[in-house]
Design a protein around this motif. Structure first.
Motif, mmCIF file in Angstrom:
data_model
loop_
_atom_site.group_PDB
_atom_site.id
_atom_site.type_symbol
_atom_site.label_atom_id
_atom_site.label_comp_id
_atom_site.label_asym_id
_atom_site.label_seq_id
_atom_site.Cartn_x
_atom_site.Cartn_y
_atom_site.Cartn_z
ATOM 1 N N PRO A 105 40.441 35.521 99.525
ATOM 2 C CA PRO A 105 40.673 34.066 99.465
ATOM 3 C C PRO A 105 39.786 33.391 98.418
ATOM 4 O O PRO A 105 38.574 33.581 98.392
ATOM 5 C CB PRO A 105 40.306 33.594 100.886
ATOM 6 C CG PRO A 105 40.392 34.810 101.737
ATOM 7 C CD PRO A 105 39.982 35.961 100.861
ATOM 8 N N VAL A 106 40.407 32.633 97.535
ATOM 9 C CA VAL A 106 39.670 31.878 96.519
ATOM 10 C C VAL A 106 40.232 30.457 96.484
ATOM 11 O O VAL A 106 41.343 30.180 96.943
ATOM 12 C CB VAL A 106 39.788 32.539 95.127
ATOM 13 C CG1 VAL A 106 39.047 33.866 95.094
ATOM 14 C CG2 VAL A 106 41.244 32.734 94.736
ATOM 15 N N TYR A 107 39.443 29.555 95.912
ATOM 16 C CA TYR A 107 39.835 28.145 95.872
ATOM 17 C C TYR A 107 41.035 27.925 94.970
ATOM 18 O O TYR A 107 41.938 27.155 95.271
ATOM 19 C CB TYR A 107 38.654 27.293 95.393
ATOM 20 C CG TYR A 107 38.987 25.824 95.222
ATOM 21 C CD1 TYR A 107 39.197 25.007 96.341
ATOM 22 C CD2 TYR A 107 39.093 25.261 93.944
ATOM 23 C CE1 TYR A 107 39.517 23.657 96.186
ATOM 24 C CE2 TYR A 107 39.407 23.919 93.787
ATOM 25 C CZ TYR A 107 39.617 23.118 94.906
ATOM 26 O OH TYR A 107 39.937 21.802 94.755
ATOM 27 N N ARG A 108 41.092 28.642 93.846
ATOM 28 C CA ARG A 108 42.165 28.453 92.890
ATOM 29 C C ARG A 108 42.528 29.798 92.262
ATOM 30 O O ARG A 108 41.668 30.638 92.048
ATOM 31 C CB ARG A 108 41.735 27.474 91.797
ATOM 32 C CG ARG A 108 42.804 27.174 90.745
ATOM 33 C CD ARG A 108 42.287 26.208 89.701
ATOM 34 N NE ARG A 108 41.923 24.929 90.310
ATOM 35 C CZ ARG A 108 41.333 23.932 89.646
ATOM 36 N NH1 ARG A 108 41.025 24.103 88.363
ATOM 37 N NH2 ARG A 108 41.042 22.814 90.260
ATOM 38 N N SER A 110 43.972 33.570 91.858
ATOM 39 C CA SER A 110 44.121 34.770 92.674
ATOM 40 C C SER A 110 43.029 35.773 92.338
ATOM 41 O O SER A 110 42.650 35.937 91.172
ATOM 42 C CB SER A 110 45.496 35.404 92.437
ATOM 43 O OG SER A 110 45.632 36.601 93.146
#
Length: 436
Positions: A105-108, A110
């Motif tokens: 999971p990342v903020y923006r 992939s």
């Protein structure tokens, strides 16, 4: 008579020892979906097998997934030695791929991590030669079995809304076991000896060597892309290879003689061990795919390798490969891949087909001695493959895939006679995936 048979055996055996290096080429195909689409996957690469095809494509994966596959390969070879027919068949079932992909999971954008094990090269090969040789009925069998496999980890990341980068780092290792058997039989009772037999075994053990793939992919739009373009660079592995050879002693040239009165005379074998190093060149790939119509994907790719730039280092003391000249005996090749996939409306079923070429890099001649004057190998029909496959998604999480690959090639060469080889290759691949 004994001197004659020794001479014949040494001529045939020397031709066999001049075989091509098995780690060069021998592409076996990776991934069920990829091979069903003819290997045109460098510009698709949206499952865990992207570790091999194009690690940048891993950035498209949005769910955790595990994939495993198995394959069954059959090779049917017909030969003609100065017009006399011979036939051999080699069938093996082996493990194909095991891989896991994890979207972090990342903020923006992939970030996807992956790990896996996959078979990347296929050493299986066989040839039976039959014919008459100086009044003796000859029946010789040559066979290779083995593989190279990659165990590694990969990462892919979006560096912009349309571009992703990826890298795979791992180790390749494997083994090639070859077996050669020479038989001469006196069917006309011309000599006191009835049968002459010699066997050679040769094992090449490829120790772990660093292997890496760097990839880039451009896709538009980012989510559910209609157009994708990918490119890869695969570093050339430098493998240390341990070999073990056992075969007829040079003083006798054969291991067993059976006489007309039933007496059998056996002779001891020579046994050699040693090491050498093989350095392979870089390989380059580029591929593209497009959604021509809703649910219809067209894909194509090409892969280039300068096999003539390969190199042996740490020459072995027994000089088994001393006569090799990569610049003379090998050619640079480009593999072309084309594929199509159609998603059947309202049904979680994908239908796939493809085609690819796989030119043979070893063109000889097997003996570089100008006195022997062996001509180069004539490739009458180079390797071409047709592929078919299907995939079915069960309950939204379980993916079942299958692929069939069929191809053939023909080559003609002169090694103590004119040898024509017709190879027919079939592969069936079955895979299972789970998304969660």
């Amino acid at each position: 008579m004994r001197i004659l048979v020794i001479a014949l055996l040494c001529l045939c055996a020397s031709g066999v020892r001049a075989q091509e290096e098995r780690a060069i080429d021998n592409f076996s195909g990776v991934g069920v979906r990829a091979m069903a689409m003819g290997g045109a996957f460098a510009g698709v690469a949206d499952d865990v097998t992207a570790m091999y095809w194009n690690p940048a494509g891993l950035a498209q994966i949005t769910d955790r997934e595990v994939r495993v596959s198995f394959l069954r390969t059959s090779r049917d070879t017909e030969s003609k030695l100065d017009g006399t027919l011979g036939r051999s068949e080699l069938i093996n079932t082996r493990f194909g791929t095991l891989g896991f992909a994890y979207p972090y999971p990342v903020y923006r954008g992939s970030l996807v991590l992956a790990a896996g094990f996959t078979r990347i090269k296929d050493f299986d090969w066989s040839l039976r030669l039959k014919g008459m040789d100086q009044g003796l009925e000859a029946d010789h069998l040559f066979q290779h079995e083995g593989e190279l496999a990659l165990a590694g980890v990969a990462v892919a990341v979006d560096v912009s809304p349309a571009i992703s980068l990826g890298a795979t780092i791992g180790m390749v290792s494997g083994e090639d076991q070859s077996f050669n058997e020479f038989n001469w039989t006196d069917q006309q009772d011309q000599y006191l000896e009835r049968r002459f037999l010699a066997r050679e075994t040769f094992t090449d053990e490829y120790e772990r060597a660093l292997y890496s793939v760097l990839g880039v992919m451009i896709r538009a739009p980012r989510d559910s892309p209609r157009y994708r373009l990918g490119a890869t660079i695969t570093t050339g592995a430098a493998s240390k290879i341990r070999y073990d050879f056992r075969g007829p002693a040079s003083e006798t040239g054969y291991g067993l003689v059976e006489y007309d009165d039933g007496v059998i005379e056996e002779f001891p074998d020579d046994h050699f061990r040693g090491t050498y190093e093989l350095v392979l060149p870089f390989e380059f790939g580029v591929g593209a795919s497009a959604e021509a119509l809703p649910g219809l994907t067209l894909a194509g790719s090409l892969h280039f390798a300068e096999w003539s730039q390969s190199e042996y280092k740490l020459k072995d003391d027994d000089q088994f490969r001393a006569g090799t000249s990569f610049e003379t005996q090998y050619r640079d090749v480009i593999r072309y891949h084309l594929g199509v996939e159609y998603q059947v409306p309202t049904v979680a079923l994908d239908l796939r087909a493809g085609f690819y070429t796989d030119p043979i890099p070893f063109v000889g001649p097997r003996d570089l001695d100008p006195v022997a004057a062996y001509p180069p190998i004539r490739i009458s029909s180079d390797r071409r493959f047709i592929t078919l496959g299907a995939g079915l998604l069960l309950d939204g999480v379980v993916q079942v895939d299958m692929a069939w690959v069929g191809g053939a090639f023909t080559q003609v060469e002169k090694v103590e006679g004119t040898i024509e080889e017709n190879h027919d290759i079939k592969r069936f691949v079955l895979g299972l995936g789970y998304r969660f």
